[in-house]
Design a protein around this motif. Structure first.
Motif, short mmCIF file in Angstrom:
data_model
loop_
_atom_site.label_atom_id
_atom_site.label_comp_id
_atom_site.label_asym_id
_atom_site.label_seq_id
_atom_site.Cartn_x
_atom_site.Cartn_y
_atom_site.Cartn_z
N GLY A 59 0.84 -1.19 0.00
CA GLY A 59 0.00 0.00 0.00
C GLY A 59 0.88 1.24 0.00
O GLY A 59 2.06 1.21 -0.34
N GLY A 60 0.31 2.36 0.40
CA GLY A 60 1.04 3.63 0.41
C GLY A 60 2.12 3.66 1.48
O GLY A 60 2.10 2.90 2.44
N SER A 61 3.05 4.59 1.28
CA SER A 61 4.13 4.73 2.27
C SER A 61 4.37 6.20 2.56
O SER A 61 3.97 7.08 1.80
CB SER A 61 5.41 4.07 1.77
OG SER A 61 5.87 4.70 0.61
N ARG A 62 5.04 6.45 3.66
CA ARG A 62 5.40 7.80 4.07
C ARG A 62 6.74 8.18 3.48
O ARG A 62 7.41 7.37 2.86
CB ARG A 62 5.46 7.87 5.59
CG ARG A 62 4.11 7.69 6.23
CD ARG A 62 4.21 7.91 7.68
NE ARG A 62 3.24 8.93 8.03
CZ ARG A 62 2.93 9.25 9.26
NH1 ARG A 62 3.53 8.66 10.25
NH2 ARG A 62 2.04 10.17 9.51
N ALA A 63 7.15 9.41 3.74
CA ALA A 63 8.39 9.95 3.17
C ALA A 63 9.61 9.10 3.49
O ALA A 63 10.49 8.94 2.66
CB ALA A 63 8.61 11.38 3.67
N ARG A 64 9.69 8.51 4.67
CA ARG A 64 10.86 7.71 5.04
C ARG A 64 10.73 6.25 4.61
O ARG A 64 11.55 5.43 4.97
CB ARG A 64 11.09 7.80 6.53
CG ARG A 64 11.49 9.20 6.96
CD ARG A 64 11.81 9.21 8.40
NE ARG A 64 13.08 9.89 8.57
CZ ARG A 64 13.68 10.05 9.71
NH1 ARG A 64 13.14 9.54 10.80
NH2 ARG A 64 14.81 10.69 9.80
N GLY A 65 9.68 5.92 3.89
CA GLY A 65 9.53 4.58 3.34
C GLY A 65 8.73 3.60 4.18
O GLY A 65 8.60 2.44 3.80
N TYR A 66 8.17 4.02 5.30
CA TYR A 66 7.37 3.13 6.13
C TYR A 66 5.95 3.05 5.59
O TYR A 66 5.36 4.08 5.25
CB TYR A 66 7.34 3.61 7.58
CG TYR A 66 8.68 3.47 8.27
CD1 TYR A 66 9.04 2.28 8.87
CD2 TYR A 66 9.59 4.52 8.28
CE1 TYR A 66 10.27 2.13 9.47
CE2 TYR A 66 10.82 4.38 8.88
CZ TYR A 66 11.16 3.18 9.48
OH TYR A 66 12.38 3.04 10.07
N GLY A 67 5.41 1.83 5.51
CA GLY A 67 4.04 1.64 5.06
C GLY A 67 3.06 2.36 5.97
O GLY A 67 3.22 2.34 7.19
N ASN A 68 2.06 3.00 5.39
CA ASN A 68 1.12 3.79 6.17
C ASN A 68 -0.30 3.50 5.71
O ASN A 68 -0.56 3.37 4.52
CB ASN A 68 1.42 5.27 5.99
CG ASN A 68 0.82 6.11 7.06
OD1 ASN A 68 1.11 5.90 8.24
ND2 ASN A 68 -0.04 7.04 6.69
N ILE A 69 -1.23 3.39 6.67
CA ILE A 69 -2.63 3.13 6.35
C ILE A 69 -3.47 4.24 6.98
O ILE A 69 -3.38 4.48 8.19
CB ILE A 69 -3.08 1.76 6.90
CG1 ILE A 69 -2.20 0.65 6.32
CG2 ILE A 69 -4.55 1.52 6.56
CD1 ILE A 69 -2.44 -0.71 6.95
#
Length: 167
Positions: A59-69
């Motif tokens: 799915g989507g990720s944040r600026a530092r590359g961690y998956g975010n929901i």
């Protein structure tokens, strides 16, 4: 429909929690119970096993590359957010990680891949432990001496100044 790559521990815990709002207090969302079925469903449908055994969140990720929901809470209509690896830890252990005082802890990646949600790769820990992991893995920036962006002298100039000072 259950994704074939979903770990068995998630499946077992989901059977226990089916239809029940899940407690989300330890993530400091205002002390209320949140319904996590939307993000859990999203996580379950966005996991793929990589060749090295990690479960990668697609799915989507944040600026530092961690998956975010992100999802809209059924009770408050507010948009909420949780990192995919923290949700994986929750599904595995039944709670978000906290220390003895009840303060939130980090969920660290043993594999050093921010998108990995494999329970075998995740372990709770402090910020210091996470920084130590980063240094051991060679992912921290060496910012000593002239490598620091605030440095006024090169390493050679620094050495020359120290030699002159000795004299």
């Amino acid at each position: 429909r259950m994704n074939k790559d979903v770990p068995w521990i998630w499946k077992a815990n989901l059977e226990k929690w089916d239809g029940v709002p899940l407690d989300y207090d330890s993530v400091k969302l205002g002390g209320m119970a949140e319904n996590l079925h939307k993000p859990v469903t999203f996580l379950l449908s966005h996991v793929e096993r990589s060749e090295d055994g990690c479960l990668m969140f697609t799915g989507g990720s944040r600026a530092r590359g961690y998956g975010n929901i992100n999802w809209q809470c059924d009770y408050t209509a507010k948009t909420r957010s949780v990192r995919a690896h923290r949700l994986s830890y929750f599904l595995t252990h039944g709670a978000f990680p906290v220390d003895a005082k009840g303060e939130p802890l980090l969920v660290r990646h043993r594999c050093h891949k921010p998108l990995c949600v494999n329970p075998a790769c995740l372990v709770k820990g402090t910020n210091q432990q996470n920084c130590d992991d980063m240094k051991r893995a060679g992912r921290s920036l060496d910012q000593r001496g002239s490598k620091n962006h605030n440095a006024k002298l090169t390493d050679a100039q620094r050495k020359e100044v120290l030699e002159l000072r000795k004299e």
